[in-house]
Write a protein that holds these residues in place. Structure first.
Motif, PDB file in Angstrom:
ATOM      1  N   LEU A 144      -8.600  -4.804  -6.109  1.00  0.00           N
ATOM      2  CA  LEU A 144      -8.551  -4.854  -4.644  1.00  0.00           C
ATOM      3  C   LEU A 144      -9.966  -4.989  -4.095  1.00  0.00           C
ATOM      4  O   LEU A 144     -10.914  -4.449  -4.682  1.00  0.00           O
ATOM      5  N   LEU A 204       0.835  -1.208   0.000  1.00  0.00           N
ATOM      6  CA  LEU A 204       0.000   0.000   0.000  1.00  0.00           C
ATOM      7  C   LEU A 204       0.869   1.258   0.000  1.00  0.00           C
ATOM      8  O   LEU A 204       0.431   2.327  -0.418  1.00  0.00           O
ATOM      9  N   TYR A 239      -7.902   5.212   3.625  1.00  0.00           N
ATOM     10  CA  TYR A 239      -8.974   5.096   2.624  1.00  0.00           C
ATOM     11  C   TYR A 239      -9.804   3.835   2.837  1.00  0.00           C
ATOM     12  O   TYR A 239     -10.516   3.410   1.940  1.00  0.00           O
ATOM     13  N   GLN A 299      -9.497  10.917  -0.607  1.00  0.00           N
ATOM     14  CA  GLN A 299      -9.641  10.591   0.808  1.00  0.00           C
ATOM     15  C   GLN A 299     -10.946  11.192   1.352  1.00  0.00           C
ATOM     16  O   GLN A 299     -11.707  10.521   2.055  1.00  0.00           O
ATOM     17  N   TYR A 340      -5.969  -8.704  -2.235  1.00  0.00           N
ATOM     18  CA  TYR A 340      -5.170  -8.137  -3.320  1.00  0.00           C
ATOM     19  C   TYR A 340      -5.155  -9.132  -4.477  1.00  0.00           C
ATOM     20  O   TYR A 340      -4.739 -10.280  -4.290  1.00  0.00           O
ATOM     21  N   VAL A 399      -7.930  -2.808   3.025  1.00  0.00           N
ATOM     22  CA  VAL A 399      -7.862  -3.738   1.901  1.00  0.00           C
ATOM     23  C   VAL A 399      -7.931  -5.162   2.457  1.00  0.00           C
ATOM     24  O   VAL A 399      -7.149  -5.528   3.336  1.00  0.00           O
ATOM     25  N   ASN A 411      -4.840   3.599  -3.478  1.00  0.00           N
ATOM     26  CA  ASN A 411      -4.287   2.433  -2.791  1.00  0.00           C
ATOM     27  C   ASN A 411      -3.028   1.888  -3.469  1.00  0.00           C
ATOM     28  O   ASN A 411      -2.415   0.965  -2.964  1.00  0.00           O
ATOM     29  N   ARG A 412      -2.646   2.466  -4.602  1.00  0.00           N
ATOM     30  CA  ARG A 412      -1.391   2.044  -5.231  1.00  0.00           C
ATOM     31  C   ARG A 412      -0.288   3.023  -4.853  1.00  0.00           C
ATOM     32  O   ARG A 412       0.148   3.853  -5.639  1.00  0.00           O
ATOM     33  N   GLY A 421      -2.107   3.449   2.421  1.00  0.00           N
ATOM     34  CA  GLY A 421      -2.997   2.589   3.212  1.00  0.00           C
ATOM     35  C   GLY A 421      -3.624   3.316   4.386  1.00  0.00           C
ATOM     36  O   GLY A 421      -3.353   4.486   4.646  1.00  0.00           O
ATOM     37  N   ASN A 422      -4.489   2.663   5.013  1.00  0.00           N
ATOM     38  CA  ASN A 422      -5.272   2.991   6.211  1.00  0.00           C
ATOM     39  C   ASN A 422      -5.834   4.421   6.324  1.00  0.00           C
ATOM     40  O   ASN A 422      -6.343   4.807   7.361  1.00  0.00           O
ATOM     41  N   VAL A 433     -11.967  -3.789  -0.863  1.00  0.00           N
ATOM     42  CA  VAL A 433     -11.739  -2.779   0.175  1.00  0.00           C
ATOM     43  C   VAL A 433     -12.989  -2.608   1.042  1.00  0.00           C
ATOM     44  O   VAL A 433     -14.098  -2.514   0.517  1.00  0.00           O
ATOM     45  N   CYS A 491       2.827  -2.307  -5.776  1.00  0.00           N
ATOM     46  CA  CYS A 491       1.466  -1.824  -6.058  1.00  0.00           C
ATOM     47  C   CYS A 491       1.192  -1.726  -7.555  1.00  0.00           C
ATOM     48  O   CYS A 491       0.031  -1.714  -7.970  1.00  0.00           O
TER      49      CYS A 491
END
Ligand SMILES: Cc1cc2nc3c(=O)[nH]c(=O)nc-3n(C[C@H](O)[C@H](O)[C@H](O)COP(=O)(O)OP(=O)(O)OC[C@H]3O[C@@H](n4cnc5c(N)ncnc54)[C@H](O)[C@@H]3O)c2cc1C
Ligand SMILES: *[C@@H]1O[C@H](CO)[C@@H](O)[C@H](O)[C@H]1NC(C)=O
Ligand SMILES: *[C@@H]1O[C@H](CO)[C@@H](O)[C@H](O)[C@H]1NC(C)=O
Length: 497
Positions: free
Chosen positions: A193, A172, A225, A478, A231, A228, A217-218, A222-223, A195, A187
Motif C-alpha cells: 500500500l 480497508l 491511520y 494507531q 493498493y 491509502v 490497513n488490512r 481505514g481513515n 499511505v 484486504c
C-alpha cells in the motif's frame, strides 16, 4: 483527553439539524484551510460550494442524510503529494475534514463533513496490471465496478465488492466478496500500500516495510491511520460464472434458513458463494398477497457449471430463478443493474455475528421479523442478510500475510447485516426514536463470543474494533502513526476513544 471531550461536544452539536442551531457553527477553520488550498494546489483541484463538482460530491452518498452537510470546499487530489498538502493545510488551520472514496459508508461523518474540508479521492483512478506477476494496482477513486471492468480485459479480477457501485473503502474494512470463500477478504489480497500518514509523510506499507501499518490497513477500517493512495493487489482469474437470484415467498423462511445453514456448514466447494436476504417494504400485506416481503437468494459460482451445489436452494419452490451463465461485471450488477444507486436513501446498517451450531441466528431473524411487523410505517425498506463466513474463507485469509487485522477465528459462522431505510425528511426526534428502537432490537440478541463484528456492516455505536482479539495492538499502531490524534479528533470514522 480534553481533545476527546471536545470531539464529543462537537459531534453532538454537529448531529443537530441545521435549523436547530442556536449558536452559529465555527466556519473559520474550514474556510482558512480552503483558502490555503486554493492558493497552494492547482486551482482545478479545489471546488467551492456553487460549483457542479461540489454539488455532485455532496449529493453522492448512499445514506442520503450525509448529503445534508455542507463542506467548506471539496478538494480533489490527483496524487499522494496533493493528499499530503491537503492534510497539512487542514491541520495548520485546525479544520475538520473527511476522506471520501465512493461514499457508501452510511455512518455520519465517516466520509462526510459539515463546515470542514471534504477530500474526495474520485480523481485518483489509475490502474495497472502486470501479466508476469499477476499483480495489479488501483488508486482509491471510482467504484469496484470500474476496477472490475479494467481487469476484465486481461481475464483477471480482484477481490472486492459484491455490488458494482461500492468503493475502495470497502477493502480497508476487510471486504467480503463472492470470491472470498476462495481467496479471503479483499484486504487479504493486498501486497503493498502507498499511505499518506497523518503527518503528511508518504510511505509504503508492505510485509517488509512498515509492517504494522500494513497490518492495521488490512481490515482495521481505514481513515484512522492515514490515507491509502494506492493498493497493489494479487489479481485473480476471471471467466464465466454461473450465477443468479432465486426469489421465494417469506412463508418459506424456515426452509430457506435451513438451506443457508446447511450450505454454510457442509458446502466444500469454495467456488460457490451465497447471500441470503430477507426483505420487507413499507406496505402492509394485502390478505394472502404477501407482496410486502420476500426472500432473495444471491447464488454465485466461479465457473460455468455449478454442478449440484445449489440444489438445496433450487429444490425449494420459488417465484423466480435467474440462474445462468454470467460475466463477473454482470454478477456484481445483480439483481438489477445500478442496484446500489437505486437503494440510496436514509439508510443505516447494523451487524451481528453468530455461530451455526446454536439457534441464535434464528432468534435474530425472529427479532427482526417482529420489529418489522410491529413498526410498519417506520421504514421504506428493511432487510436482513445472512452472509456465510465458511472455513475456506478464514483459511484463505490466515494463509496470506499472516492473516488480517481481525486474525479471523476459524469458520464457519455468519455475519448478519441489518438494513434500515427510513422515510425521507422525518423530524429529528422521530428519526432518532426509530433508530433507537431498531438498535435495541439488534442489541437484544447477543453476538457469538470471540467472533469479530464486521466493520463494513457496523453502525458507529457498535464499536466493532473492540470485538477484535487484536484491539490493543491496533490501538498501539494507531497511536504510533497518529501521535497527535489529528485524525482521531478532526475526522469521523472508527476510533480508539
Ligand atoms: C449497497 C452496498 C453494498 C455493499 N456491499 C458490500 C460488500 O459486498 N462487501 C463488503 O465488505 N461491504 C459491502 N458494503 C459495505 C461497504 O464496504 C462499506 O460501506 C464501505 O465503508 C464503503 O466504502 P466506500 O469507499 O464506498 O465508502 P466511503 O464512505 O467513501 O469510505 C468508507 C470509509 O473508509 C474511509 N476511506 C475510504 N477510502 C480511504 C482511503 N483511501 N484511505 C483512508 N480511509 C479511506 C472513509 O473515510 C470512510 O470512513 C456495502 C455497502 C453498501 C451501501
Ligand atoms: C498552508 O498551510 C501550510 C501548513 O500550515 C503552511 O505551511 C503554508 O504556508 C500555507 N500556505 C498558504 C498559501 O497559506
Ligand atoms: C444440502 O442439505 C443436506 C441436508 O438436507 C446436506 O446434507 C447437504 O450437505 C447440503 N448440501 C449443500 C451443498 O449445502
Amino acid at each position: 483527553m480534553l481533545a476527546g471531550v471536545f470531539k464529543v461536544a462537537a459531534l453532538a452539536l454537529a448531529a443537530l439539524p441545521v435549523d436547530a442551531f442556536t449558536v452559529s457553527r465555527d466556519t473559520a477553520p474550514g474556510n482558512a484551510a480552503c483558502a490555503n488550498l486554493t492558493a497552494s494546489l492547482e486551482s482545478s483541484t479545489v471546488k467551492q460550494p456553487l460549483s457542479l463538482a461540489y454539488a455532485s460530491s455532496r449529493h453522492d452518498y448512499w445514506n442520503a442524510i450525509q448529503s445534508s452537510y455542507t463542506p467548506s470546499c471539496v478538494v480533489y487530489p490527483e496524487s499522494a503529494k496533493d493528499v499530503s498538502t491537503a492534510l497539512m493545510a487542514i491541520k495548520g488551520a485546525g479544520s475538520r475534514f473527511a476522506i471520501k472514496a465512493a461514499g457508501h459508508n452510511p455512518n455520519t461523518f465517516f466520509s462526510s463533513v459539515d463546515e470542514g474540508v471534504l477530500i474526495d479521492l474520485n480523481e485518483m483512478t489509475e490502474k495497472t496490471y502486470d501479466a508476469f506477476t499477476n499483480l495489479g494496482s488501483y488508486q482509491p477513486g471510482g467504484t469496484f465496478g470500474d476496477i472490475y471492468n479494467y481487469f476484465d480485459q486481461y481475464g483477471r479480477t480482484v477481490v472486492g465488492a459484491r455490488l458494482a457501485g461500492v468503493g475502495t473503502g470497502l477493502a480497508l474494512g476487510g471486504g467480503l466478496s463472492y470470491l472470498s470463500p476462495q481467496y479471503g477478504l479483499a484486504c487479504d489480497s493486498f501486497r503493498e500500500l502507498e499511505v499518506v500518514l497523518p503527518n503528511g509523510e508518504i510511505v509504503t506499507a508492505s510485509p517488509t516495510e512498515n509492517e504494522d501499518l500494513f497490518f492495521v490497513n488490512r481490515g482495521g477500517g481505514g481513515n484512522a491511520y492515514g490515507v491509502v493512495t494506492k493498493y497493489t493487489i494479487q489479481t485473480r482469474p476471471s471467466g464465466t460464472f454461473y450465477a443468479g437470484n432465486l426469489i421465494y415467498v417469506l412463508d418459506l423462511k424456515d426452509k430457506v434458513l435451513e438451506a443457508i445453514r446447511d450450505f454454510t456448514r457442509y458446502n466444500t466447494d469454495p467456488k460457490a458463494s451465497i447471500i441470503g436476504t430477507y426483505e420487507k417494504i413499507l406496505t402492509p400485506s394485502l390478505g394472502d398477497l404477501d407482496l410486502d416481503q420476500a426472500i432473495i437468494m444471491f447464488l454465485v459460482y466461479d465457473g460455468p457449471d455449478a454442478g449440484n451445489v445449489f440444489d438445496n436452494f433450487t429444490s425449494i419452490p420459488h417465484l423466480l430463478n435467474t440462474l445462468g451463465k454470467k460475466s463477473y461485471p454482470e454478477v456484481v450488477n445483480m439483481p438489477t443493474p445500478l442496484s446500489t444507486e437505486i437503494s440510496r436513501g436514509d439508510n443505516i446498517f447494523r451487524v451481528q455475528v453468530h455461530g451455526i451450531d446454536d439457534d441464535s441466528y434464528k432468534t435474530a431473524f425472529d427479532a427482526w421479523d417482529k420489529w418489522c411487523e410491529d413498526n410498519k410505517g417506520d421504514y421504506i425498506l428493511s432487510s436482513l442478510d445472512f452472509q456465510p463466513v465458511p472455513k475456506s474463507l478464514t483459511d484463505a485469509s490466515n494463509s496470506q500475510n499472516g492473516g488480517n487485522a481481525m486474525q479471523m477465528p476459524s469458520g464457519p459462522w455468519f455475519w448478519l447485516n441489518f438494513l434500515l431505510s427510513t422515510p425521507p425528511l422525518l423530524p429529528k426526534a422521530r428519526y432518532d426514536s426509530i433508530q433507537a428502537s431498531f438498535r435495541d432490537m439488534v442489541n437484544s440478541v447477543p453476538n457469538a463470543e470471540g467472533l469479530p463484528l464486521f466493520i463494513n456492516d457496523a453502525a458507529a455505536d457498535q464499536d466493532p474494533l473492540k470485538t477484535f482479539s487484536t484491539y490493543s495492538r491496533l490501538q498501539e499502531i494507531q497511536a504510533k502513526y497518529d501521535p497527535d490524534d489529528f485524525f482521531a479528533d478532526y475526522t469521523g470514522g472508527w476510533s480508539f476513544g
